[in-house]
Design an enzyme around this catalytic site. Structure first.
Site, PDB file in Angstrom:
ATOM      1  N   HIS A  19      -9.357  -6.213  10.255  1.00 49.38           N
ATOM      2  CA  HIS A  19     -10.083  -6.015   8.997  1.00 49.38           C
ATOM      3  C   HIS A  19     -11.439  -5.341   9.222  1.00 49.38           C
ATOM      4  O   HIS A  19     -12.262  -5.303   8.317  1.00 49.38           O
ATOM      5  CB  HIS A  19     -10.327  -7.358   8.296  1.00 49.38           C
ATOM      6  CG  HIS A  19      -9.087  -8.092   7.921  1.00 49.38           C
ATOM      7  ND1 HIS A  19      -8.291  -8.716   8.845  1.00 49.38           N
ATOM      8  CD2 HIS A  19      -8.509  -8.298   6.714  1.00 49.38           C
ATOM      9  CE1 HIS A  19      -7.273  -9.288   8.220  1.00 49.38           C
ATOM     10  NE2 HIS A  19      -7.383  -9.052   6.926  1.00 49.38           N
ATOM     11  N   GLU A  45       0.823  -1.210   0.000  1.00 51.52           N
ATOM     12  CA  GLU A  45       0.000   0.000   0.000  1.00 51.52           C
ATOM     13  C   GLU A  45       0.857   1.260   0.000  1.00 51.52           C
ATOM     14  O   GLU A  45       0.532   2.237  -0.678  1.00 51.52           O
ATOM     15  CB  GLU A  45      -0.944   0.001   1.202  1.00 51.52           C
ATOM     16  CG  GLU A  45      -2.135  -0.924   1.077  1.00 51.52           C
ATOM     17  CD  GLU A  45      -1.778  -2.381   1.317  1.00 51.52           C
ATOM     18  OE1 GLU A  45      -2.603  -3.263   1.009  1.00 51.52           O
ATOM     19  OE2 GLU A  45      -0.657  -2.637   1.820  1.00 51.52           O
TER      20      GLU A  45
END
Length: 359
Positions: A158, A89
């Site tokens: 998550h 990322e």
């Protein structure tokens, strides 16, 4: 019974004959579209409209996206416009921000916004602050998008809602759609915006179908960022929510309507800028306010709404304190029964509304 079957069969045959001859019902059939397909349509239309737009992220190209949001786009636009990236990322977000500096209009997908923490320096220090630090000379037209908030059975790393985190930062616009029209209209607006937009979807909503109006199906359909929508009018209590929790509020409102309690449900759509005027106008009508969100309570979206109401003219119209319904102040548990008790449920919203109304 045989004669009834013959009658029904003849009726169907007659209707089929009418349709073949050009007869159509005056009421057009409602078009159902899943949220993932609305997002896909928005990106497809903007990729076609503006050659500067491109999509990059993990598995967005050949695999059609982890959630199939980018299905078919790689085959249509190729490697130059739909770009698979390594699992980094920090790296691919930096590439996207640099591309925006150079005049392109990237859509940067995070497989979940929980992983955007790897790239928060690029999102905040590079994208959000550059327009101000360049005295308005350097636009940063970029969209950071992907699923945000809790999913199902994926535990703490998550399942966090980052709406309040990103909305805290000047220089960013933060959007949180609920249904398919929200998803399409707001994503198109985000892609066309010259400022960085954090576009927070919800994994559990991707496969949910909603009716799409004829207007929403148009390539010209764009929703303004910063405008809330009243999903259900009412006069007893105002419910303000965003993303998946809007549906929970509507379900709670339907239950309470049977008891004579009419809830006005506001779909925020945009977290920053926030449509404070719409919230204040509703509170002045209902005299009660309940906020609902999947994020943690401390410094959350609901907390900001409470502050705005306290500081503005609507405070004088309140007949009871504002109530917040939020996620529990813990990392998300993995076990389903604990997970269910860690995020707002319909029963929690109903309980808070009755508490606020003292019924």
């Amino acid at each position: 019974m045989a004669s009834l079957r013959c009658f029904l069969r003849s009726g169907k045959n007659a209707m089929a004959a009418l349709q073949r001859s050009g007869f159509h019902s005056s009421a057009p059939a409602a078009v159902q579209m899943m949220v993932r397909d609305a997002l896909n349509q928005a990106m497809d239309e903007e990729l076609e409209r503006d050659e500067r737009v491109f999509l990059l992220g993990e598995e967005v190209a050949q695999y059609d996206g982890a959630y199939k949001v980018s299905r078919g786009l790689w085959k249509k636009y190729g490697d130059q416009r739909i770009i698979d990236t390594p699992i980094s990322e920090m790296g691919f977000t930096g590439i996207a921000v640099g591309a925006a500096f150079a005049g392109l209009r990237p859509i940067c997908e995070f497989m979940t916004f929980n992983f955007s923490m790897q790239a928060i320096d690029q999102v905040i220090n590079s994208a959000a602050k550059t327009c101000y630090m360049s005295a308005g000379f350097q636009a940063v037209p970029i969209v950071f998008r992907g699923p945000n908030g809790s999913s199902a059975g994926v535990a703490a790393q998550h399942s966090q809602c980052f709406a309040a985190w990103y909305a805290h930062c000047p220089g960013l616009k933060v959007v949180s759609p609920w249904n398919s029209e929200d998803a399409k209209g707001l994503l198109k607006a985000a892609i066309r915006d010259d400022n960085p937009v954090v576009f927070m979807e919800n994994e559990l909503m991707y496969g949910v179908p909603f009716e799409m109006s004829e207007e929403a199906l148009s390539k010209d359909f764009v929703l303004p960022i910063g405008k809330a929508k009243i999903e259900r009018p009412g006069n007893h209590v105002t419910l303000v929510s965003h993303s998946r929790c809007v549906g929970h509020c509507l379900d709670a409102a339907a239950v309470l309507a049977k008891e004579g309690i009419e809830c006005e449900v506001i779909n925020l759509r945009s977290i920053r800028p926030m449509d404070t005027d719409a919230i204040e106008a509703s509170v002045m009508k209902t005299n009660h306010l309940v906020t609902v969100e999947g994020g943690w309570p401390q410094f959350g979206v609901g907390a900001e709404i409470c502050a705005k109401i306290m500081e503005g003219p609507a405070f004088n119209y309140l007949d009871a304190p504002v109530t917040r319904v939020t996620g529990v102040d813990i990392p998300m548990p993995y076990a389903k029964i604990l997970e269910d008790n860690s995020v707002p449920q319909i029963k929690d919203i109903i309980f808070s509304i009755k508490k606020t109304l003292n019924v």
